[in-house]
Design an enzyme around this catalytic site. Structure first.
Site, PDB file in Angstrom:
ATOM      1  N   LYS A   1       9.338   8.389 -10.062  1.00 30.36           N
ATOM      2  CA  LYS A   1       9.467   8.231  -8.904  1.00 30.36           C
ATOM      3  C   LYS A   1      11.020   9.116  -8.354  1.00 30.36           C
ATOM      4  O   LYS A   1      11.073   9.255  -7.251  1.00 30.36           O
ATOM      5  CB  LYS A   1       9.708   6.942  -8.465  1.00 30.36           C
ATOM      6  N   GLY A   2      11.533   9.512  -9.295  1.00 24.85           N
ATOM      7  CA  GLY A   2      12.930   9.891  -8.975  1.00 24.85           C
ATOM      8  C   GLY A   2      13.056  11.143  -8.270  1.00 24.85           C
ATOM      9  O   GLY A   2      14.212  11.356  -7.468  1.00 24.85           O
TER      10      GLY A   2
ATOM     11  N   ARG B   1      17.815   3.645  -5.828  1.00 25.40           N
ATOM     12  CA  ARG B   1      17.166   4.794  -5.420  1.00 25.40           C
ATOM     13  C   ARG B   1      17.630   5.244  -3.719  1.00 25.40           C
ATOM     14  O   ARG B   1      17.338   6.267  -3.163  1.00 25.40           O
ATOM     15  CB  ARG B   1      15.691   4.703  -5.326  1.00 25.40           C
TER      16      ARG B   1
ATOM     17  N   PHE C   1      25.819   7.852 -16.478  1.00 23.61           N
ATOM     18  CA  PHE C   1      24.423   7.385 -16.018  1.00 23.61           C
ATOM     19  C   PHE C   1      24.594   7.492 -14.412  1.00 23.61           C
ATOM     20  O   PHE C   1      25.660   6.555 -13.898  1.00 23.61           O
ATOM     21  CB  PHE C   1      24.173   5.940 -16.631  1.00 23.61           C
TER      22      PHE C   1
ATOM     23  N   ASP D   1      17.716  15.440 -18.848  1.00 29.38           N
ATOM     24  CA  ASP D   1      18.565  14.893 -19.734  1.00 29.38           C
ATOM     25  C   ASP D   1      18.433  15.163 -21.266  1.00 29.38           C
ATOM     26  O   ASP D   1      18.655  16.376 -21.750  1.00 29.38           O
ATOM     27  CB  ASP D   1      18.379  13.319 -19.433  1.00 29.38           C
TER      28      ASP D   1
ATOM     29  N   ASP E   1      17.280   5.824 -10.151  1.00 34.44           N
ATOM     30  CA  ASP E   1      17.299   4.261 -10.133  1.00 34.44           C
ATOM     31  C   ASP E   1      18.100   3.969 -11.384  1.00 34.44           C
ATOM     32  O   ASP E   1      18.378   4.525 -12.291  1.00 34.44           O
ATOM     33  CB  ASP E   1      16.151   3.705 -10.184  1.00 34.44           C
TER      34      ASP E   1
END
Ligand code: 5GP
Length: 178
Positions: free
Chosen positions: A42-43, A164, A151, A102, A158
């Site tokens: 979804k990011g 989000r 982070f 990442d 999220d």
């Protein structure tokens, strides 16, 4: 600023400015190629929506969904495709649009998987890159920002499905996820 956010890394304005630059470069690079932009859900949903408005080309938009993180902030290395493409990308110029790179395990897996469909080319566009944590070799052609190992949340990203909707990218307070 949200009370769970320690510091804003990129404001709405900074994101817009950088994304416009990326869009201009991609528009020049893909002249006459009718590329397929593949957003990784979804990011990437917010990045994809803003990036596409800066692309001045005939093109198509697709989405895939993968599961990697669950509710934790560390990757397990396991990648599962939960939503596949609706179209055949054989002989097409594909661009994977990702929120953050990442360890590289997710994109490494996706590229191998999509290469099986024999696209004419496949490139990566990631909004954020955390090169310090790389475990698989992945070379994005388009990177919005290179960031330190923290982070981050917001602008599609999220923690446990929250944050989000923040319009900026910020570093989450460690006490929220520890
Ligand atoms: P990789 O496979 O490259 O380790 O992981 C990529 C995925 O990990 C991203 O699509 C995202 O879902 C998640 N991820 C990695 N770092 C962060 C981060 O700092 N914040 C958030 N919200 N997700 C992250």
């Amino acid at each position: 600023m949200h009370r769970d956010v320690e510091r804003v890394l990129y404001t709405e304005e900074a994101l817009k400015e950088r994304i416009t630059e990326l869009g201009k470069r991609m528009t020049a690079d893909y002249q006459g190629k009718n590329p397929v932009f593949i957003g990784v859900l979804k990011g990437s949903f917010m990045f994809m929506a803003d990036l596409m408005r800066t692309i001045d080309l005939p093109c198509e938009v697709e989405f895939m969904a993968v599961s990697s993180y669950g509710n934790k902030s560390e990757t397990t290395g396991a990648v599962r495709i939960t939503q596949d493409l609706d179209m055949d990308i054989e002989n097409r110029h594909a661009i994977i649009v990702e929120d953050i790179l990442d360890s590289g395990l997710t994109l490494n897996y996706l590229i191998n998987y999509l290469n099986g469909s024999k696209p004419a080319s496949i490139e990566i566009c990631t909004l954020l890159d955390k090169p310090e944590r790389r475990r698989a070799q992945v070379n994005p052609k388009y990177t919005g920002f290179t960031i330190p190992d923290a982070f981050v949340v917001g602008y599609g990203l999220d923690f446990a499905q929250r944050y989000r909707n923040l319009p900026y990218i910020g570093i989450l307070k460690p006490e929220v996820y520890q």
